[in-house]
Design a protein around this motif. Structure first.
Motif, short mmCIF file in Angstrom:
data_model
loop_
_atom_site.label_atom_id
_atom_site.label_comp_id
_atom_site.label_asym_id
_atom_site.label_seq_id
_atom_site.Cartn_x
_atom_site.Cartn_y
_atom_site.Cartn_z
N ARG A 246 0.76 -1.04 -0.21
CA ARG A 246 -0.02 0.33 0.01
C ARG A 246 0.91 1.28 -0.02
N VAL A 247 0.99 1.97 -1.22
CA VAL A 247 1.76 3.03 -1.20
C VAL A 247 0.86 4.26 -0.94
N ALA A 248 1.58 5.39 -0.67
CA ALA A 248 1.11 6.74 -0.54
C ALA A 248 1.40 7.78 -1.56
N ALA A 249 0.74 8.73 -1.97
CA ALA A 249 1.11 9.59 -2.76
C ALA A 249 2.58 10.19 -2.56
N GLY A 250 3.56 10.24 -3.50
CA GLY A 250 5.00 10.68 -3.27
C GLY A 250 5.99 9.81 -2.54
N SER A 251 5.67 8.51 -2.53
CA SER A 251 6.35 7.62 -2.00
C SER A 251 7.35 7.09 -3.20
N PRO A 252 8.78 7.06 -2.96
CA PRO A 252 9.72 6.78 -3.94
C PRO A 252 9.55 5.17 -4.01
N LEU A 253 9.17 4.79 -5.35
CA LEU A 253 9.10 3.29 -5.48
C LEU A 253 10.55 2.81 -6.40
N MET A 254 10.75 3.49 -7.44
CA MET A 254 12.12 3.23 -8.07
C MET A 254 12.61 4.44 -8.65
N ALA A 255 13.72 4.38 -9.36
CA ALA A 255 14.49 5.46 -10.04
C ALA A 255 14.74 4.94 -11.43
N ILE A 256 14.90 5.94 -12.17
CA ILE A 256 15.34 5.90 -13.63
C ILE A 256 16.44 6.70 -14.09
N VAL A 257 17.50 6.05 -14.45
CA VAL A 257 18.73 6.76 -14.79
C VAL A 257 19.02 6.84 -16.33
N PRO A 258 18.69 7.99 -17.06
CA PRO A 258 18.87 8.08 -18.29
C PRO A 258 20.50 8.43 -18.79
N LEU A 259 21.20 6.99 -19.02
CA LEU A 259 22.67 7.28 -19.02
C LEU A 259 23.13 7.88 -20.29
N HIS A 260 22.11 8.35 -21.28
CA HIS A 260 22.78 8.84 -22.35
C HIS A 260 22.75 10.17 -21.95
N GLN A 261 22.26 10.96 -20.87
CA GLN A 261 22.49 12.36 -20.58
C GLN A 261 23.28 12.54 -19.19
N VAL A 262 24.51 12.25 -19.25
CA VAL A 262 25.41 12.22 -18.29
C VAL A 262 26.52 13.46 -18.29
N TRP A 263 27.06 13.73 -17.30
CA TRP A 263 28.03 14.87 -17.49
C TRP A 263 29.11 14.44 -16.25
N VAL A 264 30.09 15.40 -16.24
CA VAL A 264 31.13 15.08 -15.25
C VAL A 264 31.25 16.36 -14.33
#
Length: 425
Positions: A246-264
């Motif tokens: 049972r999840v509430a609004a705003g609870s972090p479920l997972m993350a997505i990392v767009p590796l084609h948009q990285v910087w140093v």
């Protein structure tokens, strides 16, 4: 014996002088080499190994609460924008949507009744006005009868009783006329009150319909939010959601990392920033690939403060014994997307960065706002369009026309209901 020792001492002196000359020459050559290196190389480049790959970590959080019934992506999976990631139980949301649609349908029919009542109330006004005409005619007839009897009452042709009866008929006719006039005023007020609710708008744009339509949009969007889509292309990381949770609004479920948009993010010492400018070329190597793979980027910007200034627990230099610590400032380096595609990087990898500072025509700080959004996704735009379509479907069904019809004939009843009403008819 002295003659023998003197040549030996002279030889040692000669060797000593020769050694000193050689050492002096070597030092001179080394100094010259160092000067040339400092002039041609060291003064043109600033390097650091305190550099790390950074990227956007897009958190996937629900906009509504619910029970997780399906998980469509796991850690390390590649997902595309719009692809469903997590599904929440939509049963309660569908019930709420049905209730909102029923309320909208009822409101549309009630507003249609308001428009239809304009014609009936206008007819009532005309009917009351006709009653006034009849009452006025009756008053004139009763007045003539009374006047005629009054002229005959002097010679005894009309009795007192008959004269009183004629006067009573005139008073009754006048009362009927006043009642008819009051009826017209009331009918006109009812017509004006009804027209105030319909004037200057159509059924679709009526405030009551728009309020009910907003409820339908809200319920429709809530049903769509039961499915959590991927806002960008990327790789799934840090999945914590589980089935049945049972999840509430705003609870972090997972993350997505767009590796084609990285910087140093390269952290240079204070003294190394004297010649660093935006737009200067940067050469980088990653520990994961070694020296055989070189990345080429440009300085995209310099941080607005040192790392210590933005630390969770910043240093308190005004307390206790103070020791000077050389600070570092983060420098953002943009990478070549084609090189990143050939040799993918991960967030957090170590890098060695070398900036060519020979070109000094750039700026140390950006002097203009960014011309476009840093990141943007069209994934959620489809929800608004679908919600509008659902609202129009319900309204059209309760206006008496099919949703596919663009407009009703000019003389039809539907066209008359949709047309704005201005004033009484």
């Amino acid at each position: 014996m002295n003659d023998t020792q003197e040549p030996a001492g002279a030889a040692r002196n000669r060797r000593r002088r020769k050694g000193l000359l050689v050492l002096t020459g070597a030092l001179a050559v080394a100094g010259l080499v160092w000067a040339v290196y400092e002039w041609q190389v060291a003064s043109r480049y600033e390097s650091t190994d305190n550099a790390y790959v950074q990227g956007n970590v897009v958190q996937i959080t629900p906009q509504i609460g619910g029970t997780v019934v399906a998980i469509h992506a796991d850690d390390t999976d590649f997902v595309q924008a719009g692809q469903p990631l997590v599904q929440l139980d939509p049963v309660d949301l569908k019930v709420a949507l049905q209730q909102a649609e029923a309320q909208l349908a009822q409101t549309v029919r009630q507003v249609r009744t308001l428009y239809a009542n304009n014609a009936s109330l206008a007819a009532q006004v005309r009917l009351r006005e006709a009653d006034i005409g009849r009452a006025e005619a009756e008053v004139r007839r009763a007045a003539d009868d009374l006047k005629r009897r009054q002229s005959l009452s002097g010679n005894g042709a009309v009795s007192r009783e008959e004269l009183n009866h004629a006067g009573a008929q005139l008073a009754q006719a006048q009362s009927a006329l006043a009642a008819a006039q009051a009826g017209v005023a009331a009918a006109r007020e009812q017509l004006a009150s009804n027209q105030a609710q319909t004037e200057g708008t159509t059924v679709e744009q009526h405030p009551s319909v728009r309020v009910a339509a907003a409820k339908v949009r809200e319920a429709w969007i809530a049903t769509q939010r039961a499915a959590l889509p991927a806002p960008v292309d990327g790789y799934v990381a840090r999945r914590t959601v589980q089935l049945g949770q049972r999840v509430a609004a705003g609870s972090p479920l997972m993350a997505i990392v767009p590796l084609h948009q990285v910087w140093v993010e390269a952290n240079f010492k204070e003294g190394q920033l004297r010649k660093v400018r935006i737009g200067q070329p940067v050469t980088l190597t990653a520990d994961v690939y070694g020296q055989k793979v070189a990345y080429h980027g440009t300085v995209a910007g310099l941080g607005a403060g040192t790392g210590a200034a933005f630390a969770l627990l910043p240093a308190q230099n005004a307390t206790g014994n103070w020791i000077k610590v050389v600070q570092r400032v983060p420098v953002r380096v943009a990478l070549d997307p084609e090189e990143v595609a050939r040799h993918p990087l991960r967030v957090g990898l170590s890098m060695d960065a070398t900036v060519d500072v020979s070109r000094q025509d750039g700026k140390s700080l950006a002097d203009a706002p960014r011309p476009a959004a840093v990141a943007q996704t069209p994934v959620f735009d489809l929800q608004d369009a679908a919600a509008d379509a659902a609202v129009q479907r319900v309204i059209a069904a309760n206006l008496g026309r099919a949703p596919a019809r663009a407009a009703a004939p000019s003389g039809s009843r539907t066209a008359a209901l949709d047309a704005p009403v201005h004033g009484a008819h």
